[in-house]
Design a protein around this motif. Structure first.
Motif, mmCIF file in Angstrom:
data_model
loop_
_atom_site.group_PDB
_atom_site.id
_atom_site.type_symbol
_atom_site.label_atom_id
_atom_site.label_comp_id
_atom_site.label_asym_id
_atom_site.label_seq_id
_atom_site.Cartn_x
_atom_site.Cartn_y
_atom_site.Cartn_z
ATOM 1 N N ASP A 12 0.875 -1.173 0.000
ATOM 2 C CA ASP A 12 0.000 0.000 0.000
ATOM 3 C C ASP A 12 0.911 1.220 0.000
ATOM 4 O OD1 ASP A 12 -1.737 2.133 0.552
ATOM 5 O OD2 ASP A 12 -3.129 0.806 1.606
ATOM 6 N N ARG A 39 -0.973 -4.589 -4.268
ATOM 7 C CA ARG A 39 -2.367 -4.155 -4.218
ATOM 8 C C ARG A 39 -2.417 -2.660 -4.553
ATOM 9 N NH1 ARG A 39 -5.910 -5.712 0.886
ATOM 10 N NH2 ARG A 39 -4.853 -4.009 1.961
ATOM 11 N N LYS A 41 -5.446 -0.103 -5.325
ATOM 12 C CA LYS A 41 -6.899 0.067 -5.433
ATOM 13 C C LYS A 41 -7.295 1.257 -6.305
ATOM 14 C CE LYS A 41 -8.324 -3.401 -2.968
ATOM 15 N NZ LYS A 41 -8.862 -4.566 -3.672
ATOM 16 N N SER A 42 -6.400 2.245 -6.454
ATOM 17 C CA SER A 42 -6.824 3.452 -7.170
ATOM 18 C C SER A 42 -5.949 3.788 -8.374
ATOM 19 C CB SER A 42 -6.857 4.643 -6.212
ATOM 20 O OG SER A 42 -5.602 4.798 -5.590
ATOM 21 N N ASP A 70 -6.452 -8.945 -7.392
ATOM 22 C CA ASP A 70 -7.632 -8.749 -8.269
ATOM 23 C C ASP A 70 -7.378 -8.879 -9.776
ATOM 24 O OD1 ASP A 70 -8.965 -8.162 -5.942
ATOM 25 O OD2 ASP A 70 -9.321 -6.049 -6.391
ATOM 26 N N LYS A 137 -8.700 -1.121 6.128
ATOM 27 C CA LYS A 137 -10.103 -1.344 5.770
ATOM 28 C C LYS A 137 -10.965 -0.803 6.894
ATOM 29 C CE LYS A 137 -9.709 -5.140 2.542
ATOM 30 N NZ LYS A 137 -10.247 -6.414 2.092
#
Length: 204
Positions: A12, A39, A41-42, A70, A137
């Motif tokens: 992250d 990872r 996410k954006s 993902d 999270k």
């Protein structure tokens, strides 16, 4: 491929300040990280791909497997070692057809049914969580805790890692369940000394 799940770093970049992810991952590997998941996410697809490819130079050098969160297309494009999929991502049967039998596929599970379904579907490992409240999270209402972790882990016969709020204060309790490894983000990446923080999460 024999996988060591004992200390599984999930990346992250928000926690790195001025440090590059490539440098942070290298420092974490030097501290004992055995598996790395990228990872993002954006990030855009191209940015995710470029970041992951950059980190792969380090993981290849140290012979550490690299997993993509993902994005099966990015995992394929950069020849990653595998993917990690959540409950709302691509079905594991389709992911396996796309990636082939030799790639690692991990599945997130928050209860016994999800874990058993993933095992039956051909997952290589399960990420069990969320274990404790976590800084990455914010929307978790009911972490499963050590008891929930043990119940889920005892129901399956494939490797599993615990994830969610694991740190130097609680990781021994987590490992006492017999789980194959711990998956961490902030306990390593938020540290001013990443290598030392990774070492502190190893029992040996």
């Amino acid at each position: 491929m024999e996988i060591d799940y004992s200390l599984y770093l999930v990346t992250d970049r928000r926690f790195l300040g001025n440090k590059t992810l490539k440098k942070a991952v290298e420092e974490a590997i030097l501290g004992g990280v055995t598996l790395v998941q990228i990872r993002e996410k954006s990030a855009s697809t191209r940015e995710f791909y470029n970041v992951a490819l950059d980190v792969k130079q380090v993981t290849d050098h140290y012979k550490i497997p690299i997993i993509i969160d993902d994005r099966i297309d990015i995992a394929q494009a950069m020849n990653a070692d595998g993917v990690h999929l959540g409950q709302s991502d691509m079905p594991i049967s389709i992911a396996r057809k796309i990636l082939g039998k030799d790639k690692i596929i991990g599945i997130s599970a928050g209860n016994t049914k999800e874990a058993l379904d993933a095992q039956k579907g051909g997952a290589d490992y399960i990420g069990i969580g969320t274990l404790f409240n976590t800084g990455t999270k914010k929307d978790i209402d009911n972490p499963i805790g050590i008891k929930g972790l043990k119940e889920i882990y005892d129901s399956i016969n494939i490797p599993a890692v615990a994830i969610g709020g694991i740190n130097q204060n609680n990781f021994r309790d987590v490992l006492s369940t017999g789980i194959d490894g711990i998956s961490v983000v902030t306990a390593i990446l938020k540290s001013s000394d990443i290598t030392a923080s990774a070492k502190a999460l190893k029992l040996k």
